[in-house]
Design a protein around this motif. Structure first.
Motif, PDB file in Angstrom:
ATOM      1  N   TYR A 170       0.784  -1.084   0.130  1.00 28.91           N
ATOM      2  CA  TYR A 170      -0.156  -0.001  -0.109  1.00 28.91           C
ATOM      3  C   TYR A 170       0.876   1.260  -0.203  1.00 28.91           C
ATOM      4  O   TYR A 170       0.604   2.198  -0.823  1.00 28.91           O
ATOM      5  N   GLN A 171       1.757   1.152   0.988  1.00 26.73           N
ATOM      6  CA  GLN A 171       2.757   2.391   0.734  1.00 26.73           C
ATOM      7  C   GLN A 171       3.529   2.797  -0.509  1.00 26.73           C
ATOM      8  O   GLN A 171       3.786   3.851  -0.674  1.00 26.73           O
ATOM      9  N   ALA A 172       3.853   1.579  -0.992  1.00 27.19           N
ATOM     10  CA  ALA A 172       4.637   1.445  -2.380  1.00 27.19           C
ATOM     11  C   ALA A 172       3.618   2.287  -3.403  1.00 27.19           C
ATOM     12  O   ALA A 172       3.941   3.041  -4.200  1.00 27.19           O
ATOM     13  N   VAL A 173       2.320   1.905  -3.384  1.00 24.55           N
ATOM     14  CA  VAL A 173       1.441   2.336  -4.454  1.00 24.55           C
ATOM     15  C   VAL A 173       1.304   3.902  -4.060  1.00 24.55           C
ATOM     16  O   VAL A 173       1.055   4.769  -5.068  1.00 24.55           O
ATOM     17  N   ARG A 174       1.143   4.401  -2.984  1.00 26.60           N
ATOM     18  CA  ARG A 174       0.930   5.768  -2.330  1.00 26.60           C
ATOM     19  C   ARG A 174       2.196   6.610  -2.927  1.00 26.60           C
ATOM     20  O   ARG A 174       1.832   7.706  -3.363  1.00 26.60           O
ATOM     21  N   LEU A 175       3.460   6.011  -2.743  1.00 21.59           N
ATOM     22  CA  LEU A 175       4.558   6.728  -3.519  1.00 21.59           C
ATOM     23  C   LEU A 175       4.506   6.960  -4.804  1.00 21.59           C
ATOM     24  O   LEU A 175       5.178   7.891  -5.277  1.00 21.59           O
ATOM     25  N   LEU A 176       3.727   5.978  -5.466  1.00 27.84           N
ATOM     26  CA  LEU A 176       3.827   6.182  -6.961  1.00 27.84           C
ATOM     27  C   LEU A 176       2.838   7.265  -7.522  1.00 27.84           C
ATOM     28  O   LEU A 176       3.031   7.927  -8.441  1.00 27.84           O
ATOM     29  N   GLY A 177       1.845   7.701  -6.544  1.00 30.07           N
ATOM     30  CA  GLY A 177       0.918   8.672  -7.109  1.00 30.07           C
ATOM     31  C   GLY A 177      -0.272   8.968  -6.118  1.00 30.07           C
ATOM     32  O   GLY A 177      -0.558   8.431  -5.032  1.00 30.07           O
ATOM     33  N   GLU A 178      -1.227   9.476  -6.746  1.00 29.83           N
ATOM     34  CA  GLU A 178      -2.478   9.789  -6.199  1.00 29.83           C
ATOM     35  C   GLU A 178      -3.632   8.674  -5.852  1.00 29.83           C
ATOM     36  O   GLU A 178      -3.408   7.784  -6.684  1.00 29.83           O
ATOM     37  N   LEU A 179      -4.509   8.899  -5.112  1.00 28.57           N
ATOM     38  CA  LEU A 179      -5.730   7.755  -4.932  1.00 28.57           C
ATOM     39  C   LEU A 179      -6.438   7.710  -6.300  1.00 28.57           C
ATOM     40  O   LEU A 179      -6.411   8.659  -7.233  1.00 28.57           O
ATOM     41  N   GLU A 180      -6.795   6.432  -6.505  1.00 29.84           N
ATOM     42  CA  GLU A 180      -7.756   6.161  -7.660  1.00 29.84           C
ATOM     43  C   GLU A 180      -7.015   6.072  -8.830  1.00 29.84           C
ATOM     44  O   GLU A 180      -7.573   6.233  -9.805  1.00 29.84           O
ATOM     45  N   THR A 181      -5.486   6.255  -8.658  1.00 31.27           N
ATOM     46  CA  THR A 181      -4.864   6.231  -9.900  1.00 31.27           C
ATOM     47  C   THR A 181      -4.101   4.830 -10.160  1.00 31.27           C
ATOM     48  O   THR A 181      -3.876   4.211  -9.166  1.00 31.27           O
ATOM     49  N   GLU A 182      -4.314   4.379 -11.410  1.00 28.94           N
ATOM     50  CA  GLU A 182      -3.993   3.038 -11.858  1.00 28.94           C
ATOM     51  C   GLU A 182      -2.748   2.751 -12.102  1.00 28.94           C
ATOM     52  O   GLU A 182      -2.001   3.796 -12.975  1.00 28.94           O
ATOM     53  N   PHE A 183      -1.806   1.933 -11.444  1.00 27.04           N
ATOM     54  CA  PHE A 183      -0.390   1.904 -11.750  1.00 27.04           C
ATOM     55  C   PHE A 183      -0.137   0.393 -11.960  1.00 27.04           C
ATOM     56  O   PHE A 183      -1.089  -0.527 -11.807  1.00 27.04           O
ATOM     57  N   ASP A 184       1.077  -0.128 -12.700  1.00 24.82           N
ATOM     58  CA  ASP A 184       1.442  -1.378 -13.020  1.00 24.82           C
ATOM     59  C   ASP A 184       1.647  -2.136 -11.655  1.00 24.82           C
ATOM     60  O   ASP A 184       2.538  -1.555 -10.976  1.00 24.82           O
ATOM     61  N   LEU A 185       1.160  -3.190 -11.525  1.00 21.86           N
ATOM     62  CA  LEU A 185       1.243  -4.063 -10.328  1.00 21.86           C
ATOM     63  C   LEU A 185       2.862  -4.368 -10.223  1.00 21.86           C
ATOM     64  O   LEU A 185       3.328  -4.266  -9.015  1.00 21.86           O
ATOM     65  N   SER A 186       3.532  -4.802 -11.172  1.00 19.64           N
ATOM     66  CA  SER A 186       4.977  -4.995 -11.132  1.00 19.64           C
ATOM     67  C   SER A 186       5.870  -3.978 -10.807  1.00 19.64           C
ATOM     68  O   SER A 186       6.623  -4.178  -9.943  1.00 19.64           O
ATOM     69  N   GLN A 187       5.276  -2.648 -10.992  1.00 21.45           N
ATOM     70  CA  GLN A 187       5.974  -1.431 -10.824  1.00 21.45           C
ATOM     71  C   GLN A 187       5.804  -1.153  -8.970  1.00 21.45           C
ATOM     72  O   GLN A 187       6.606  -1.102  -8.441  1.00 21.45           O
ATOM     73  N   ALA A 188       4.951  -1.471  -8.754  1.00 24.85           N
ATOM     74  CA  ALA A 188       4.307  -1.345  -7.157  1.00 24.85           C
ATOM     75  C   ALA A 188       5.124  -2.408  -6.352  1.00 24.85           C
ATOM     76  O   ALA A 188       5.814  -2.254  -5.358  1.00 24.85           O
ATOM     77  N   ILE A 189       5.302  -3.672  -6.939  1.00 31.45           N
ATOM     78  CA  ILE A 189       6.010  -4.621  -6.204  1.00 31.45           C
ATOM     79  C   ILE A 189       7.396  -4.597  -6.147  1.00 31.45           C
ATOM     80  O   ILE A 189       7.853  -4.457  -5.009  1.00 31.45           O
ATOM     81  N   SER A 190       7.905  -3.860  -7.100  1.00 27.73           N
ATOM     82  CA  SER A 190       9.344  -3.440  -7.109  1.00 27.73           C
ATOM     83  C   SER A 190       9.499  -2.415  -6.219  1.00 27.73           C
ATOM     84  O   SER A 190      10.773  -2.358  -5.391  1.00 27.73           O
ATOM     85  N   GLN A 191       8.593  -1.463  -6.092  1.00 28.19           N
ATOM     86  CA  GLN A 191       8.871  -0.347  -5.387  1.00 28.19           C
ATOM     87  C   GLN A 191       8.631  -0.739  -3.627  1.00 28.19           C
ATOM     88  O   GLN A 191       9.304  -0.174  -2.651  1.00 28.19           O
ATOM     89  N   SER A 192       8.044  -2.108  -3.483  1.00 28.79           N
ATOM     90  CA  SER A 192       7.719  -2.322  -2.084  1.00 28.79           C
ATOM     91  C   SER A 192       8.765  -3.232  -1.469  1.00 28.79           C
ATOM     92  O   SER A 192       8.842  -3.348  -0.225  1.00 28.79           O
ATOM     93  N   SER A 193       9.712  -3.826  -2.455  1.00 28.33           N
ATOM     94  CA  SER A 193      10.745  -4.545  -1.918  1.00 28.33           C
ATOM     95  C   SER A 193      10.260  -5.972  -1.254  1.00 28.33           C
ATOM     96  O   SER A 193      11.233  -6.299  -0.492  1.00 28.33           O
ATOM     97  N   LEU A 194       9.242  -6.190  -1.821  1.00 28.03           N
ATOM     98  CA  LEU A 194       8.776  -7.414  -1.108  1.00 28.03           C
ATOM     99  C   LEU A 194       9.655  -8.660  -1.686  1.00 28.03           C
ATOM    100  O   LEU A 194       9.649  -8.633  -2.946  1.00 28.03           O
ATOM    101  N   ASN A 195       9.607  -9.804  -1.081  1.00 19.68           N
ATOM    102  CA  ASN A 195      10.318 -10.914  -1.532  1.00 19.68           C
ATOM    103  C   ASN A 195       9.132 -11.763  -2.119  1.00 19.68           C
ATOM    104  O   ASN A 195       8.028 -11.351  -2.178  1.00 19.68           O
ATOM    105  N   LYS A 196       9.647 -12.893  -2.731  1.00 19.21           N
ATOM    106  CA  LYS A 196       8.491 -13.600  -3.374  1.00 19.21           C
ATOM    107  C   LYS A 196       7.484 -14.222  -2.766  1.00 19.21           C
ATOM    108  O   LYS A 196       6.283 -14.083  -3.180  1.00 19.21           O
ATOM    109  N   ASN A 197       7.687 -14.694  -1.339  1.00 20.16           N
ATOM    110  CA  ASN A 197       6.654 -15.303  -0.565  1.00 20.16           C
ATOM    111  C   ASN A 197       5.760 -14.174   0.007  1.00 20.16           C
ATOM    112  O   ASN A 197       4.556 -14.271   0.041  1.00 20.16           O
ATOM    113  N   GLU A 198       6.503 -12.799   0.176  1.00 24.52           N
ATOM    114  CA  GLU A 198       5.643 -11.613   0.830  1.00 24.52           C
ATOM    115  C   GLU A 198       4.894 -11.219  -0.240  1.00 24.52           C
ATOM    116  O   GLU A 198       3.806 -10.780   0.097  1.00 24.52           O
TER     117      GLU A 198
END
Length: 500
Positions: free
Chosen positions: A79-107
């Motif tokens: 969620y924090q990664a998506v918020r860093l990418l931009g405003e509410l209700e704005t559509e972003f690429d999921l892969s970009q958000a996952i990369s921004q979040s630094s989550l590992n494969k299991n997470e």
């Protein structure tokens, strides 16, 4: 009044006005807890003290829970990664958000499954949206992890959710306290001496003949003994043996074969194209060992022709590259259908004439993401029937009878695509606790492109069922990691038996 030494110590340490726990008495008297327990129950049987027993449960963080306490829950980081990418209700690429979040494969899988559940936003077709503006530190589950770490128990609904996610353990605590009775107070005023009684009859006493003149300590048969935890067969192995007994009783014979095998037997014989995504390192484990030797030349040639040109007048093949070097590579088997290929081809025990029934219950290895229904290694119930004029109804009937013997009658069937069977369908069973439909297997009738190169001219229906999923339906387990792997629930394994 005379008492054995330990009983005298506990009797004199007990209070006539306030209850003292076994732990308090152990600290005051420096006696071990087991000695406090034995002496206390002996004193209670004589009416000198009263014992109060209180049971309680207390949550504690698992290793995963402690990790999320330190770094925050995966869905919050997403969620924090998506918020860093931009405003509410704005559509972003999921892969970009996952990369921004630094989550590992299991997470990542944990984050995706909880993001929408908590109404942080929506995930659809590779896109992610955040639809709420809130402080992640206020998330009830994140707050609850901190509370539990500090010894404060949150609401029961949150505790239940965290336990289902495997983030906390519920520890059952039993506390026993003692207080003097009226009889105990009266007897203590009269004074207490240590009795010279003995607790064990020894060979020396018998040989010396003085055992008749000794005073023996009364044995309290109602006193609690220390729990005895012995070894036992793992429930997974017990269930596997029951599956084997069931299939043998249905007329099947057991197959055996190597865990590490050539890609030829694992994939090529199954009409799996060599450029299929499931044949990459993303799904299976390749071994850095010398290639396979002594594959049957005639079958290799027929399998290659099947891939390139198909079988029969309507066959077309894949028209994709096929290399014998790839077929000779060694992998850990991703399914035990490699055994079926060896047996159907006659390479295992010689040529087979229909009708035949064979099965195996053995371990397979896949590069899956760990979650409540997937592991890197698990047991597959492989089976096939060779006979004339088989149909999907024969296959469905076999499953109905097999699962009926395990008390499972609410099977669901769903059409499916496999490169190696046509028609094909998946099996689903209803989880006894959650009501969720769980996939328990895959099946179908082998295609001509599979059977013809092996020299089989009649029908063969086959299946691969998951043993661990069978356990989930039989016992109501919600996470197969409770019974398999390094995080398994030992108490669950000790207390669960296999019914026959």
């Amino acid at each position: 009044m005379k008492l054995p030494k330990n009983q005298k110590i506990v009797f004199e340490a007990a209070s006539p006005t306030e209850e003292k726990t076994f732990e308090q008495l152990s600290e005051e008297t420096e006696l071990k807890l087991e000695h406090i327990s034995g002496a206390s129950f002996a004193l209670e049987s004589q009416g000198l003290i009263s014992i109060t027993t209180l049971s309680d449960s207390k949550p504690s963080l698992t290793d995963e829970g402690s990790l999320y306490l330190q770094h925050s829950l995966p869905e919050l980081r997403l969620y924090q990664a998506v918020r860093l990418l931009g405003e509410l209700e704005t559509e972003f690429d999921l892969s970009q958000a996952i990369s921004q979040s630094s989550l590992n494969k299991n997470e990542v899988s944990v984050a995706l499954s909880n993001y929408a559940r908590k109404d942080y936003g929506t995930i659809n077709q590779g896109k992610i949206i955040s639809s709420r503006d809130f402080d992640p530190k206020s998330d009830p589950e994140q707050v609850a992890l901190s509370s539990i770490d500090q010894g404060v128990e949150p609401d029961q609904s949150i505790v239940t959710r965290l336990e289902s996610r495997g983030l906390i353990n519920i520890n059952q605590l039993t506390t026993r306290s003692v207080i003097l009775t009226k009889k105990g107070i009266s007897e203590r005023k009269k004074g207490v001496k240590i009795s010279q009684s003995v607790t064990n009859l020894t060979p020396q006493m018998l040989s010396q003949g003085n055992w008749e003149n000794l005073e023996y300590t009364a044995y309290n048969v109602e006193a609690e003994a220390a729990p005895y935890i012995g070894g036992r067969v793992h429930i997974l192995r017990e269930t596997a043996e029951r599956v084997k007994d069931t299939l043998v009783s249905m007329g099947f014979q057991e197959m055996e074969g190597p865990h590490a095998d050539s890609e030829f037997w694992i994939n090529d014989c199954l009409f799996m194209p060599q450029d299929h995504p499931a044949r990459t390192h993303w799904d299976q484990f390749a071994l850095s060992v010398p290639p396979a030797q002594n594959l049957p030349t005639d079958i290799v040639e027929k399998v290659q022709n099947s891939h390139l040109d198909g079988v029969g007048t309507d066959g077309d093949g894949y028209h994709s590259p096929w290399s014998e070097d790839v077929a000779l590579g060694i992998d850990l088997r991703g399914h035990t259908t490699s055994l079926s290929m060896r047996y159907l081809s006659g390479q295992a025990i010689g040529h087979l004439e229909p009708p035949q029934r064979f099965f195996s219950v053995e371990k397979v290895y896949r590069n899956d993401t760990l979650d409540p229904t997937h592991l890197l290694e698990f047991f597959q119930i492989e089976g096939w029937v060779m006979a004339e004029n088989l149909s999907v109804r024969d296959l469905m009937g076999t499953f109905t009878e097999f699962y009926r013997r395990f008390g499972i009658t609410n099977l669901k069937f769903k059409p499916h695509y496999n490169p190696y069977t046509e028609p094909s369908f998946e099996l689903f069973g209803e989880h006894p606790r959650t009501g969720e439909l769980i996939e328990i297997g895959n099946s179908g009738l082998f295609r001509d492109e599979v059977l013809h190169p092996l020299g089989v001219s009649c029908d063969v229906m086959a299946w691969g069922l998951a043993l661990e999923r069978l356990l989930m339906l039989m016992y109501g387990f919600e996470d197969i990691r409770d019974v398999h792997g390094t995080l398994c629930d030992l108490q669950l394994l000790r207390s669960t038996g296999v019914p026959y």
